[in-house]
Structure formats: structure tokens, C-alpha cells
Design an enzyme around this catalytic site. Structure first.
Site, PDB file in Angstrom:
ATOM      1  N   HIS A   1      -9.518 -13.860  14.146  1.00 37.75           N
ATOM      2  CA  HIS A   1     -10.495 -14.412  15.088  1.00 37.75           C
ATOM      3  C   HIS A   1      -9.977 -15.665  15.785  1.00 37.75           C
ATOM      4  CE1 HIS A   1     -12.181 -16.908  11.639  1.00 37.75           C
ATOM      5  NE2 HIS A   1     -12.379 -17.759  12.624  1.00 37.75           N
TER       6      HIS A   1
ATOM      7  N   ASP B   1      -8.771 -10.706   8.158  1.00 33.11           N
ATOM      8  CA  ASP B   1      -8.922 -11.551   9.343  1.00 33.11           C
ATOM      9  C   ASP B   1      -7.635 -12.347   9.606  1.00 33.11           C
ATOM     10  OD1 ASP B   1      -9.803 -13.158  11.380  1.00 33.11           O
ATOM     11  OD2 ASP B   1     -11.694 -13.699  10.426  1.00 33.11           O
TER      12      ASP B   1
ATOM     13  N   SER C   1     -10.429 -22.447  10.110  1.00 31.73           N
ATOM     14  CA  SER C   1     -10.114 -21.023  10.177  1.00 31.73           C
ATOM     15  C   SER C   1      -8.613 -20.828  10.284  1.00 31.73           C
ATOM     16  CB  SER C   1     -10.777 -20.396  11.400  1.00 31.73           C
ATOM     17  OG  SER C   1     -12.128 -20.183  11.143  1.00 31.73           O
TER      18      SER C   1
HETATM   19  N1  ARG Z   1     -17.509 -17.174  10.841  1.00 26.27           N
HETATM   20  C1  ARG Z   1     -16.127 -17.310  11.138  1.00 26.27           C
HETATM   21  C2  ARG Z   1     -15.773 -18.729  11.493  1.00 26.27           C
HETATM   22  O1  ARG Z   1     -16.551 -19.438  12.080  1.00 26.27           O
HETATM   23  C3  ARG Z   1     -15.711 -16.531  12.334  1.00 26.27           C
HETATM   24  C4  ARG Z   1     -15.702 -15.116  12.165  1.00 26.27           C
HETATM   25  C5  ARG Z   1     -15.424 -14.420  13.461  1.00 26.27           C
HETATM   26  N2  ARG Z   1     -15.930 -13.102  13.356  1.00 26.27           N
HETATM   27  C6  ARG Z   1     -17.015 -12.639  13.987  1.00 26.27           C
HETATM   28  N3  ARG Z   1     -17.504 -11.519  13.561  1.00 26.27           N
HETATM   29  N4  ARG Z   1     -17.573 -13.242  15.016  1.00 26.27           N
HETATM   30  O2  ARG Z   1     -14.668 -19.160  11.252  1.00 26.27           O
END
Ligand code: ARG
Length: 724
Positions: free
Chosen positions: A91, A231, A659
Site C-alpha cells: 500500500h 502487503d 507502514s
Molecule cells: N490501514 C493501513 C495503514 O494505514 C493501510 C492499509 C491499506 N489497505 C487498504 N485496504 N486501504 O497503514
């Protein structure tokens, strides 16, 4: 042993009788030498110097800061080879991968693995490596005006930050082009540090799994455990012949890092040491009680509604047409990610009684101020109250600018016309105006690359609706209210009419205007009138009030945090995240999510098979992957239990920006990549919940399985140092 324990308790400021707290804290690097004992007590086998040293190559040199082409930080990555190879989240690479995708060669959907370096593809972002940290507190503070005028103080601070950054940069001499220097406040302005980043611009995509692996589970699983997403995406840093940053050139060479992570594929154990280094963006753990109330009762719920409506419009078209799906993929993911987070926050702030708990702490603080006659802090609480009373009245105007207007592309175009309008007003600046318009025209292809008229027309109607229906109309521009009334609040009809008359709604119309820009056309454009009207109402009428709020909050935050430190001198207070590198340490750990619900600390391929739903938008996966999983064909990536472990949990303290961060064992070896937080602790930016705050990580063995066995990019393992 005992002695050690007492030392540890003192460091953490834990009095006897209090519950020993888990390891809250996104610790700045300059503090970690003080944490060495407690980290080692948790299982760290290295010294603090091995993690962060100003004299020798160390772990922090392998931690990468992902930055936009304008050098705005957005994620973290970790270097895993002597040739500048680095891992980050899928992501995080998403935008770059989308940009490299076409309808004919859709690598976002299909995945991509370069067979050799020549096949690696230029990615549209920069990375920074932290080269140096310098305490500049006295440079900033010593020359501030004395006295009570907070606005004057804030202005002087801003000016000093700018001039100090410039001065430090100048001092770099010939090297200065390679560096970005950011001067950042810690503890709400009680300390200032200058961060030197060496910025590399030639970054190339090496590999990515298909989206249905890298984003498996989609929005349904996002922010949730148990998780089965791989991811990750993988890139390489390129440098010039002297190993220095350079613009993209085919002659550039893979960057040779000072340090890179060895990879341990033995698999983490429950309770084993886990540590994360990375770039958390922002937390607000000291938010005043009334602020908590504002966020939970008003701000977050509104943002959730505005975003949801836009997301519904995107989805309607994305589901119908793969071209539109590719076009809006990145916008959708970004908007949706925080839609869900905000929704969870509003709820969790209440469920966890954060307001009441803050009130308690504030009462204790007031009592201490009074008992000790600390006049310096006597107005902190009342200043906060006054400021938040104002925020409650006018805060939403800024929010709707961010989440409403800024999500309507024609309105964004309109917002960018300020300078051109000024030039057009001045007859003597005709040539300059032409130049300005031509520069804008040159960007049009890029501006309209992610633009689909039917979507944008509906989004415009939705944004107009929310502005008029949700906000106090007396503060809105007259032109907006008149138009809404004329259409009897039929916002679809209103948007339709604006669409017919506006120059901002298609590349052709906008380009025609920019070829011969006219002041009259601009000023009577309906989208311009509304957008510009909104901005002038805000910046004009509300600016003085907003400035006042900012000064009051700035002052109260700074004094409150200084006061709390004075009140508990033995407590090492962690500063809020501010986009600088932090370390958090803890353990691989399961949790009890709610009554009778125990969450194990790892997931396996079994869960991928269980969730697999062919044809589904979120839970589809390549049939070949499912086959491999059913055959348990995991090779060296299998755990001792014979399974392929997918993701695992730690109790580390992270937030957005982290992330892609490296998850490291007690020996400093890479065991995973952090990518999310869990639902039960979704309000963690406001409050740390030791009993159930968890970081969700991709197990490095799942990453390597996908790269090697599924992706056929096993040659990359030759660059890595694998510990089996
Ligand atoms: N919740 C994750 C973060 O903020 C991002 C995941 C991205 N994936 C998604 N399905 N939008 O780091």
C-alpha cells in the site's frame, strides 16, 4: 537482577503499586541509550549503539524514509541487500505501481517481477536516509521575543526554523543539493532538532505481488486482525558513480548502503523480542479533554459521512469498469483507509472513556499547579477550554475544505487559480499571466489522468450538498447559498448547471481557457465563484479567529507538556510522533480483543484458503496461489509446524507513516514488515492501550514465499543474507 529491575522502573517512571505498563512509546533515537537496560531486559541482544550511533554504520542506516517527489514523507522501508534493494508495503508502493500500470499492461492487477536490473522500472517517489541529527533548540529559542504575545512568538519561531534550516544547509557547501534538512519541534515545541536526510531520486520498482495478494482482504479486513495480506512491494535505490544521489539515469548504479538487514527465516516465537524502527507521522496523545469530545462527537463523524458518500460514487463506477477501477484505485484506497479509521476512532474514543480519563489527568495537573503555586502553568487549562470552545464553533470549515472541496477535482483546479487571477487583474502583467497559464496547460495531461467526468460530476453534487446542509449557512459564500436556493436544494441539478458553464470540468474546456485566459471568464465561472468564495470566507473572515486558536493551542500544548514533565521528573515522556525516525520495542504477542475472544499472535495460509472467494473484489486470489497452499508446497518458508505463516502481531507502538517498517528480532535481524494496526486500538493516535494495542506485520517468510515460489524472483535471494 533485582537492581536492574529497579533501574528499569525508575527509567519508566513507574512507582511501586502502579501497574507495570507495556512499552508505550515511539522513542526518538536520541533517547534510546537511556532505554538500553529495559530493552535488553525484554530480550535485545544488541547495544543501543548498534541501533543508533553517530559514529559508525548501524541499524538506522538501513531504514528508508519514503517521500513524494516534493519530499513529503509518507511511509517507511528497509534495505535488505548490499545493492540498495528495499522492502516496503504494497500500500506504500501502490501509487507508483498504479502509475506504472496501463490497461494493456496492468501490473497493479497482475503483479510484476523484474528478471534483472535492466527490467526494473522508474518509480515516481524519492527516498531519504537519515544522515545526521542536530539539537538546535537554543538556536531557535534564544532569540525569541520575551513577553506574552503568543502570535508574535509563533511567528518568530517559524522565521527561526526557516533561517536555521537555510543556514545549516548552506554550511553543507557543495553537498547541499543532496540533502533535505527539516527542523522539527518535539514535546510541542519544548525542543527542536534538525534532521538531515540524504535524498535519492532514482528509485525503481523491482517487484510486487498482484493486488489480490498485496491487498488481499481489501477494505473489509483493513485495520483488522486476523489478517492474511502480503502487503509488500520491493524497490531499489540507484546512485551515481560515486554512490551519491542523482536524478534518474540509465547509467546510475545500485546504491551501496552503509548497512542492510540480514533476514531471519526461523520464525518468531510468542513473547520473543520485537522492535520496529520507522517514521510515524503524527499522534496527538496529549489532546485536551474538550478536544477529545470535539473529535469523537463532531469532527470524526462528519468526516466519515463526507468521505463515505464520495467512496460510494467511486465504487459505483469502479465496479462496472476495470479501466475506471485502475484510474481511481489510489484515490479510493487513500480515502477509504482513513474513512474507516475515523469511524473506528469516533467510537473507540467513547468506548474507552478517553474523555473521562483525560479530565482526570487534567484535574491532577491543576491540583499540582495549585498546591505548588506554579503560576507559569496556571492558565493552561483555561486556555485550552477557550480554544476548544472556538474550535467547536468553526473547526468544521477547515475540515470540509480538506475532506470535501479538496476531493472534488474541478474545485481543486479552481483553488489553484489565485495567482493567475491576480496577474490578470493587473494589465501590466499580461505577459506573466500568459506564462503562468501556459505552465498550467503543460500539466493538464497529468492533471486529467485520473479523471472521469461522470464520477466528478456526482462528487461535486455531493460536496455542495454537504457544505450547504452541514455547515452554518450564514458563514458560507452568498453565491453558494443563492445557487442552492435557486435549485431548491436539488444538488444534482445544481451540479449539472455548474458543469455546463464551468471551464474546470474537462481537459478541453480548461485547456481552451488557459490558451487565452480572461479575467471575466474566470470570475463568472460558477465553480470558481463557489470555491473561491469559500476560501475567502475562511481565510478572510475566520482567519483572525483561527490564528487565535492556533496560538492558544500552541501555547497550552507547550506549557502542558513542560508542566507534566516537571510534575513527574522521573517519567520519560514520549513526544508525539512528528515524521521523524522512532524506535518502539516490545514482543510478539497475542491479545484478548473482547469478552471471550482470544486472538492468536499469527495467521497461516489456512486463513487465505478459508477467506478465498473467487470473483470477489476483496477476497479473490490467484488460483495458482491457492493450489500451492493446498499442496503445502512451502519449501524453506514453512514454519516448524509445517504451515506457511502469513502475518503476526507485536505490541509495538506505531502509527501511519510506519507502514513498511522493519520488524526486527533481538539480534537485529529482519523478521517482518509492519503494515497495520488493530481495530480494538484504532484510537491509538489519541491513547495507547497496552492490553490490546497491536502492530500487524507480514511474516518475512510469507514475503519471501511470494517473491520466490509464487513470483519466480528467487534470484533476488542471492543478494540477501538469509539466516535459516
Ligand atoms: N490501514 C493501513 C495503514 O494505514 C493501510 C492499509 C491499506 N489497505 C487498504 N485496504 N486501504 O497503514
Amino acid at each position: 537482577m533485582k537492581k536492574k529491575l529497579i533501574g528499569l522502573l525508575m527509567i519508566l517512571g513507574i512507582g511501586f503499586g502502579q501497574q507495570v505498563r507495556a512499552d508505550e512509546g515511539m522513542w526518538p533515537l536520541f533517547l534510546i541509550s537511556q532505554l538500553q537496560d529495559s530493552m535488553q531486559a525484554r530480550g535485545l541482544q544488541l547495544s543501543a549503539e548498534d541501533i543508533y550511533s553517530i559514529n559508525k554504520a548501524c541499524i538506522k542506516d538501513a531504514v528508508v524514509r519514503l517521500m513524494s517527489k516534493q519530499n513529503r514523507m509518507f511511509c517507511t522501508g528497509e534495505i535488505i541487500s548490499q545493492q540498495g534493494l528495499f522492502l516496503t508495503n504494497h500500500h506504500c508502493g501502490y501509487g507508483a505501481i498504479q502509475e506504472l500500470s496501463t490497461n494493456e499492461d496492468n501490473i497493479l492487477t497482475n503483479g510484476f517481477w523484474a528478471k534483472n536490473q535492466a527490467e526494473e522500472r522508474p518509480a515516481n517517489f524519492n527516498i531519504g536516509l537519515l544522515a545526521k541529527v542536530e539539537d538546535v533548540t537554543s538556536m531557535i529559542m534564544d532569540s525569541l521575543p520575551s513577553g506574552d504575545d503568543e502570535a508574535a512568538r509563533a511567528k518568530a519561531v517559524a522565521a527561526m526554523v526557516k533561517s536555521v534550516s537555510a543556514k545549516l544547509k548552506e554550511a553543507l557547501g557543495a553537498d547541499k543539493e543532496m540533502y533535505v534538512i527539516e527542523v522539527v519541534p518535539f514535546w510541542a515545541g519544548n525542543k527542536y532538532l534538525a534532521m538531515y536526510y540524504q535524498v535519492f531520486q532514482d528509485i525503481r520498482l523491482v517487484g510486487t505481488p498482484p493486488e489480490n495478494i498485496g491487498k488481499f482482504g481489501g477494505e473489509t479486513d483493513n485495520w483488522m486482525w486476523p489478517r492474511h495480506t502480503c502487503d509488500i512491494s520491493i524497490f531499489r535505490i540507484y546512485a551515481d558513480a560515486s554512490n551519491n544521489p542523482a536524478k534518474y539515469s540509465k547509467d546510475n548504479k545500485p546504491y551501496a548502503p552503509k548497512y542492510y538487514f540480514p533476514i531471519n527465516i526461523q520464525g518468531p516465537q510468542e513473547k520473543s523480542y520485537a522492535m520496529i524502527l520507522g517514521y510515524p507521522g503524527r499522534t496527538q496523545r496529549y489532546t485536551f479533554s474538550d478536544g477529545i469530545k470535539y473529535y469523537s462527537d463532531k469532527e470524526r463523524p462528519k468526516r466519515v459521512k463526507v468521505r463515505r458518500d464520495i467512496l460510494d460514487i467511486y465504487e459505483e463506477y469502479m465496479h462496472k469498469d476495470p479501466k475506471i477501477k485502475l484510474m481511481y484505485a489510489d484515490k479510493f484506497a487513500g480515502l477509504s483507509n482513513y474513512w474507516k479509521k475515523f469511524m473506528g476512532e469516533a467510537d473507540a474514543l467513547k468506548k474507552l472513556n478517553i474523555y473521562e480519563r483525560r479530565k482526570d489527568e487534567e484535574n491532577k495537573f491543576s491540583a499540582w499547579v495549585k498546591a505548588n503555586n506554579k503560576t507559569k502553568y496556571s492558565e493552561v487549562i483555561s486556555t485550552y477550554s477557550e480554544a476548544y470552545a472556538k474550535v467547536d464553533k468553526i473547526g468544521l470549515y477547515g475540515v470540509y475544505l480538506q475532506d470535501g472541496i479538496s476531493n472534488s477535482q474541478p474545485m481543486v483546479f479552481a483553488m489553484g487559480m489565485g495567482k493567475l487571477e491576480e496577474l490578470l487583474k493587473d494589465k501590466s502583467k499580461k505577459e506573466e499571466a500568459k506564462k503562468e497559464a501556459a505552465a498550467m496547460a503543460a500539466d493538464l495531461d497529468a492533471d486529467f489522468k485520473e479523471y472521469y467526468e461522470p464520477i466528478e460530476k456526482k462528487v461535486l453534487a455531493s460536496v455542495l450538498m454537504h457544505l450547504v446542509e452541514d455547515l452554518d449557512n450564514s458563514a458560507l459564500p452568498a453565491s453558494l447559498i443563492e445557487m442552492a436556493n435557486k435549485h431548491k436544494k436539488n444538488y444534482t441539478a445544481m451540479a449539472e448547471e455548474m458543469w455546463k458553464k464551468s471551464i474546470f470540468v474537462s481537459k478541453e474546456k480548461f485547456s481552451r481557457f488557459l490558451n487565452s485566459p480572461s479575467l471575466k471568464t474566470l470570475q463568472k465561472d460558477p465553480i470558481y465563484k463557489v470555491t473561491n468564495g469559500y476560501i475567502t470566507e475562511i481565510t478572510g473572515k475566520m482567519q483572525p479567529e483561527m490564528n487565535k486558536i492556533n496560538s492558544q493551542l500552541g501555547k497550552a500544548n507547550r506549557l502542558f507538556q513542560a508542566g507534566v514533565m516537571e510534575m513527574s521528573p522521573n517519567r520519560l515522556l514520549t513526544p508525539d510522533a512528528n515524521g521523524t525516525m522512532r524506535m518502539t520495542y516490545g514482543r510478539v504477542l497475542p491479545y484478548n480483543g473482547k469478552d471471550a475472544t482470544f486472538f492468536k499472535e499469527f495467521t497461516t495460509s489456512r486463513g487465505v484458503i478459508e477467506k478465498y472467494a473467487p470473483g470477489d473484489i476483496e477476497f479473490d486470489a490467484p488460483a495458482r496461489l491457492i493450489d500451492m497452499m493446498k499442496k503445502k508446497d512451502f519449501g524453506q518458508y514453512a514454519d516448524k509446524d509445517g504451515e506457511l505463516h502469513a502475518c503476526f502481531l507485536t505490541d509495538n507502538d506505531i502509527t501511519g507513516g510506519n507502514s513498511g517498517s522493519p520488524v526486527i528480532n533481538g539480534k537485529g535481524e529482519l523478521i517482518g514488515t509492519a503494515f497495520d494496526g488493530n481495530w480494538e486500538a484504532i484510537a491509538s493516535d489519541f491513547a495507547f492501550e497496552p492490553q490490546f494495542q497491536r502492530t500487524i506485520c507480514v511474516d518475512i517468510r510469507y514475503t519471501l514465499f511470494i517473491l520466490d515460489k509464487f513470483g519466480g524472483a528467487g534470484h533476488l535471494l542471492n543478494e540477501m543474507k538469509i539466516i535459516r
